[in-house]
Scaffold this motif. Structure first.
Motif, mmCIF file in Angstrom:
data_model
loop_
_atom_site.group_PDB
_atom_site.id
_atom_site.type_symbol
_atom_site.label_atom_id
_atom_site.label_comp_id
_atom_site.label_asym_id
_atom_site.label_seq_id
_atom_site.Cartn_x
_atom_site.Cartn_y
_atom_site.Cartn_z
ATOM 1 N N TYR A 1 0.836 -1.208 0.000
ATOM 2 C CA TYR A 1 0.000 0.000 0.000
ATOM 3 C C TYR A 1 0.870 1.256 0.000
ATOM 4 C CZ TYR A 1 -3.530 3.411 1.458
ATOM 5 O OH TYR A 1 -4.359 4.499 1.523
ATOM 6 N N ALA A 2 1.907 1.255 0.848
ATOM 7 C CA ALA A 2 2.788 2.419 0.923
ATOM 8 C C ALA A 2 3.505 2.631 -0.407
ATOM 9 C CB ALA A 2 3.794 2.245 2.050
ATOM 10 N N GLY A 3 3.907 1.542 -1.054
ATOM 11 C CA GLY A 3 4.595 1.649 -2.338
ATOM 12 C C GLY A 3 3.735 2.250 -3.421
ATOM 13 N N GLN A 4 2.414 2.060 -3.311
ATOM 14 C CA GLN A 4 1.483 2.617 -4.296
ATOM 15 C C GLN A 4 1.196 4.091 -4.047
ATOM 16 O OE1 GLN A 4 -1.833 0.024 -3.680
ATOM 17 N NE2 GLN A 4 -1.042 -1.624 -4.976
ATOM 18 N N GLN A 5 1.417 4.559 -2.818
ATOM 19 C CA GLN A 5 1.041 5.914 -2.442
ATOM 20 C C GLN A 5 2.221 6.877 -2.339
ATOM 21 O OE1 GLN A 5 -2.254 6.712 -1.952
ATOM 22 N NE2 GLN A 5 -2.751 4.597 -2.523
ATOM 23 N N LEU A 6 3.434 6.346 -2.223
ATOM 24 C CA LEU A 6 4.582 7.186 -1.902
ATOM 25 C C LEU A 6 5.692 7.054 -2.938
ATOM 26 C CD1 LEU A 6 4.715 6.244 1.895
ATOM 27 C CD2 LEU A 6 4.080 8.495 0.999
ATOM 28 N N ALA A 7 6.507 8.091 -3.032
ATOM 29 C CA ALA A 7 7.678 8.052 -3.906
ATOM 30 C C ALA A 7 8.612 6.938 -3.460
ATOM 31 C CB ALA A 7 8.402 9.394 -3.875
ATOM 32 N N GLY A 8 9.450 6.454 -4.377
ATOM 33 C CA GLY A 8 10.306 5.309 -4.108
ATOM 34 C C GLY A 8 11.205 5.483 -2.902
ATOM 35 N N TYR A 9 11.794 6.679 -2.731
ATOM 36 C CA TYR A 9 12.724 6.871 -1.617
ATOM 37 C C TYR A 9 12.007 6.977 -0.268
ATOM 38 C CZ TYR A 9 11.616 11.909 -1.719
ATOM 39 O OH TYR A 9 10.982 13.121 -1.667
ATOM 40 N N LYS A 10 10.666 7.116 -0.306
ATOM 41 C CA LYS A 10 9.896 7.191 0.934
ATOM 42 C C LYS A 10 9.269 5.851 1.325
ATOM 43 C CE LYS A 10 8.376 11.938 -0.067
ATOM 44 N NZ LYS A 10 7.190 12.801 -0.281
ATOM 45 N N LYS A 11 9.411 4.838 0.493
ATOM 46 C CA LYS A 11 8.664 3.598 0.707
ATOM 47 C C LYS A 11 9.078 2.901 2.001
ATOM 48 C CE LYS A 11 11.677 0.516 -1.992
ATOM 49 N NZ LYS A 11 11.734 -0.395 -3.141
ATOM 50 N N ILE A 12 8.116 2.264 2.618
ATOM 51 C CA ILE A 12 8.339 1.487 3.834
ATOM 52 C C ILE A 12 9.005 0.174 3.436
ATOM 53 C CG2 ILE A 12 7.231 0.305 5.769
ATOM 54 C CD1 ILE A 12 7.075 3.317 5.987
ATOM 55 N N VAL A 13 10.128 -0.108 4.058
ATOM 56 C CA VAL A 13 10.848 -1.328 3.691
ATOM 57 C C VAL A 13 10.682 -2.434 4.730
ATOM 58 C CG1 VAL A 13 12.530 -0.079 2.316
ATOM 59 C CG2 VAL A 13 12.994 -0.502 4.724
ATOM 60 N N ALA A 14 10.155 -2.083 5.911
ATOM 61 C CA ALA A 14 9.925 -3.098 6.937
ATOM 62 C C ALA A 14 8.816 -2.628 7.867
ATOM 63 C CB ALA A 14 11.213 -3.378 7.729
ATOM 64 N N VAL A 15 8.127 -3.589 8.467
ATOM 65 C CA VAL A 15 7.041 -3.299 9.400
ATOM 66 C C VAL A 15 7.268 -4.118 10.670
ATOM 67 C CG1 VAL A 15 4.548 -3.381 9.816
ATOM 68 C CG2 VAL A 15 5.420 -2.847 7.519
ATOM 69 N N ARG A 16 7.063 -3.519 11.807
ATOM 70 C CA ARG A 16 7.105 -4.230 13.079
ATOM 71 C C ARG A 16 5.787 -3.981 13.811
ATOM 72 N NH1 ARG A 16 10.378 -6.188 10.578
ATOM 73 N NH2 ARG A 16 12.572 -6.630 11.086
ATOM 74 N N PHE A 17 5.153 -5.066 14.240
ATOM 75 C CA PHE A 17 3.876 -4.955 14.937
ATOM 76 C C PHE A 17 4.098 -4.958 16.451
ATOM 77 C CE2 PHE A 17 2.651 -7.039 10.879
ATOM 78 C CZ PHE A 17 1.800 -6.054 10.417
ATOM 79 N N VAL A 18 3.421 -4.056 17.147
ATOM 80 C CA VAL A 18 3.512 -3.964 18.608
ATOM 81 C C VAL A 18 2.107 -3.848 19.186
ATOM 82 C CG1 VAL A 18 5.793 -2.883 18.572
ATOM 83 C CG2 VAL A 18 3.745 -1.442 18.512
ATOM 84 N N ASP A 19 1.997 -4.113 20.487
ATOM 85 C CA ASP A 19 0.693 -4.008 21.156
ATOM 86 C C ASP A 19 0.320 -2.563 21.449
ATOM 87 O OD1 ASP A 19 0.346 -6.775 21.155
ATOM 88 O OD2 ASP A 19 1.381 -7.009 23.085
ATOM 89 N N GLU A 20 1.317 -1.728 21.710
ATOM 90 C CA GLU A 20 1.063 -0.315 21.953
ATOM 91 C C GLU A 20 2.322 0.483 21.667
ATOM 92 O OE1 GLU A 20 -0.010 0.371 25.982
ATOM 93 O OE2 GLU A 20 1.822 -0.493 26.816
ATOM 94 N N LEU A 21 2.143 1.767 21.400
ATOM 95 C CA LEU A 21 3.251 2.670 21.155
ATOM 96 C C LEU A 21 3.600 3.412 22.435
ATOM 97 C CD1 LEU A 21 2.086 4.215 17.738
ATOM 98 C CD2 LEU A 21 3.783 2.411 18.087
ATOM 99 N N PRO A 22 4.894 3.571 22.727
ATOM 100 C CA PRO A 22 5.270 4.311 23.944
ATOM 101 C C PRO A 22 4.915 5.783 23.809
ATOM 102 C CG PRO A 22 7.215 3.867 22.599
ATOM 103 C CD PRO A 22 6.070 3.138 21.939
#
Length: 507
Positions: free
Chosen positions: A464-485
């Motif tokens: 999804y990010a690759g379809q919406q953002l320029a190449g140098y802005k693309k998300i290359v990894a995702v980490r899932f967490v239960d909550e954000l600090p």
């Protein structure tokens, strides 16, 4: 001449019968006459303890009548209030007390053991406990104020005298003590009142912690506008809506994370929100979907931007919330703003740059940090450290902190821009973007995601990010967490996320 403590005196003379404070947890209700009398008693107690103009007095209390009573009492007699974050660990509190060097510490009984365990309290002349069994040798707040007069004390500070030292949230490092004066806070009140729809006799529900500017400033605004302040000890999503109905609340402030929790607890068949005109939110942008949800319930969302150093920044009216989703609005009244590029020139439309603010609302200084104070100012402007863009209509959108900026292949990547895109993915509850080391690009963006739908995958987010953002802005990894600090005001602590994922290495 300006003294913030006199505001209660003046309102008690104009409308002594009007309800000023409500504390549902204890059942207490004070009129403005009772409010002023209680403040005067606290002021005379502090005077008996030897507090003089310019002395610091620290407050370690949850939201309560006693907090506001102490704040206005100290303002009247010219002492400097030091609100302490009760969520901090002992080591952090040791630093703040050592930095501010208060003569008196007023604290709630629930923090008694913590206070007794602090080495720094040995330098404090008086410990005053609110409620509970008071240890031998210490002073009981309620007993002490009953032993003194409620006569008006002599006013001890005016105009550019220090009012409080409020320690910043420290999202990027050690906290700094932000010094505000009676004048700078009065101007901050005026900017907010001239921009936001506060009305005489409104009833404001306060659930944000009073040691933060986003809670203390509205609490003072309620006095200036002769409103009623409904005080909750702390935020409780299960009772929030019912309390609005019971106390006929007209307005309140919540951060985006609280809005998400409240959405799950709202029942239109049980909760009468007919008196509620608006909720103010800040700390992070909110999605169009969340805006529509609250609009469908008839609740206007006012989105704002401000900081401890400048409590008056930008505000987005509910009427613009949908069309300008992701923006924090336009400048408040009485504050100047410009967006500056790294070369010292003003930015063009939609060009990212640092927000500079100028006006009488800007802090006086960082306590005991002349170099940091000097670094933050240039030709009368305060340099916020926040990066933003302004569109052709003048609406400001935050794109990140300068210190959070990711440099990928020599290009500047602003996390807030990516977060805004990722928040539109179904199944994403919250998201923060940080930079991780990349062998090829130097840094690459990584999304840290809290899911609403456990079926949401890393591949879907990256695609999804690759379809919406320029190449140098693309998300290359995702980490899932239960909550954000987060800190006490709801701001995501990306410093902690970077530490948590410091071992991550990307191609």
């Amino acid at each position: 001449m300006i003294n913030l403590g006199k505001l209660v005196t003046e309102q008690s003379e104009r409308s002594p019968w009007r309800e000023a404070l409500v504390e549902p947890g204890t059942g207490r209700r004070w009129t403005y006459s009772e409010y002023n009398a209680g403040i005067n008693k606290a002021a005379n107690m502090f005077l008996d303890l030897g507090v003089t103009p310019g002395d610091r007095v620290a407050i370690l209390m949850q939201n309560s009548i006693e907090f506001m009573q102490s704040f206005f009492a100290l303002a009247k007699i010219g002492a400097i209030v030091v609100p302490l974050n009760w969520r901090l660990q002992e080591k952090e509190l040791e630093f703040l007390i050592g930095d501010a060097k208060p003569k008196v510490l007023v604290y709630h009984d629930v923090y008694s053991e913590r206070v007794q365990g602090l080495d720094s309290v040995q330098s404090i002349q008086h410990l005053v406990q609110v409620n509970g069994t008071v240890p031998d040798g210490l002073l009981a707040f309620l007993d002490a104020i009953e032993a003194v007069s409620d006569s008006e004390p002599e006013i001890g500070a005016f105009d550019d005298d220090d009012l409080f030292i409020m320690y910043s949230s420290g999202t990027t490092g050690r906290p700094k003590g932000v010094v505000h004066t009676h004048r700078s806070i009065l101007w901050s009140l005026l900017s907010n009142i001239m921009t936001v729809d506060y009305r005489v006799s409104d009833r404001y529900l306060l659930t944000m912690p009073m040691f933060h500017i986003g809670a203390l400033l509205p609490a003072v605004i309620t006095v200036y506008r002769s409103m009623t302040l409904v005080i909750e000890r702390e935020f409780n999503p299960s009772s929030f809506w019912s309390l609005i109905a019971a106390e006929r609340v007209t307005n309140s402030m919540v951060v985006p994370a609280m809005l998400l929790m409240l959405r799950k607890n709202y029942d239109p068949l049980k909760n009468d929100l007919s008196t509620l005109r608006w909720l103010l939110t800040s700390a992070a942008p909110i999605s169009s979907e969340l805006i529509h949800h609250y609009l469908d319930q008839g609740i206007g969302l006012i989105q704002g931007y401000g900081m401890t150093e400048v409590p008056a920044g930008f505000m987005l009216d509910p009427e613009d919330a949908v069309d300008q989703a992701g923006s924090c609005g336009k400048s408040m009244v009485h504050i100047d703003m410009k967006i500056m590029s790294e070369d010292g020139s003003e930015c063009d439309v939609e060009q990212p740059g640092e927000i500079w603010l100028r006006g009488p609302q800007v802090m006086k200084e960082y306590w005991g940090m002349p170099e940091a104070t000097e670094e933050s100012a240039e030709d009368g402007w305060f340099k916020t450290g926040d990066v933003a863009t302004v569109n052709e209509e003048g609406f400001v959108s935050i794109v990140g902190r300068i210190k959070d900026m990711i440099i990928s292949g020599g290009e500047n990547v602003y996390p807030a821009e990516l977060e805004k895109v990722l928040a539109g993915i179904a199944g994403v509850a919250e998201v923060a973007v940080i930079g991780a080391t990349s062998s090829r690009w130097g840094e690459s963006p990584v999304a840290v995601v809290v899911r609403e739908d456990e079926r949401l995958s890393e591949e879907e987010i990256v695609r999804y990010a690759g379809q919406q953002l320029a190449g140098y802005k693309k998300i290359v990894a995702v980490r899932f967490v239960d909550e954000l600090p987060r800190n006490a005001t709801g701001k995501i602590l990306k410093r902690l996320l970077r530490e948590q994922f410091s071992d991550l290495r990307l191609p």
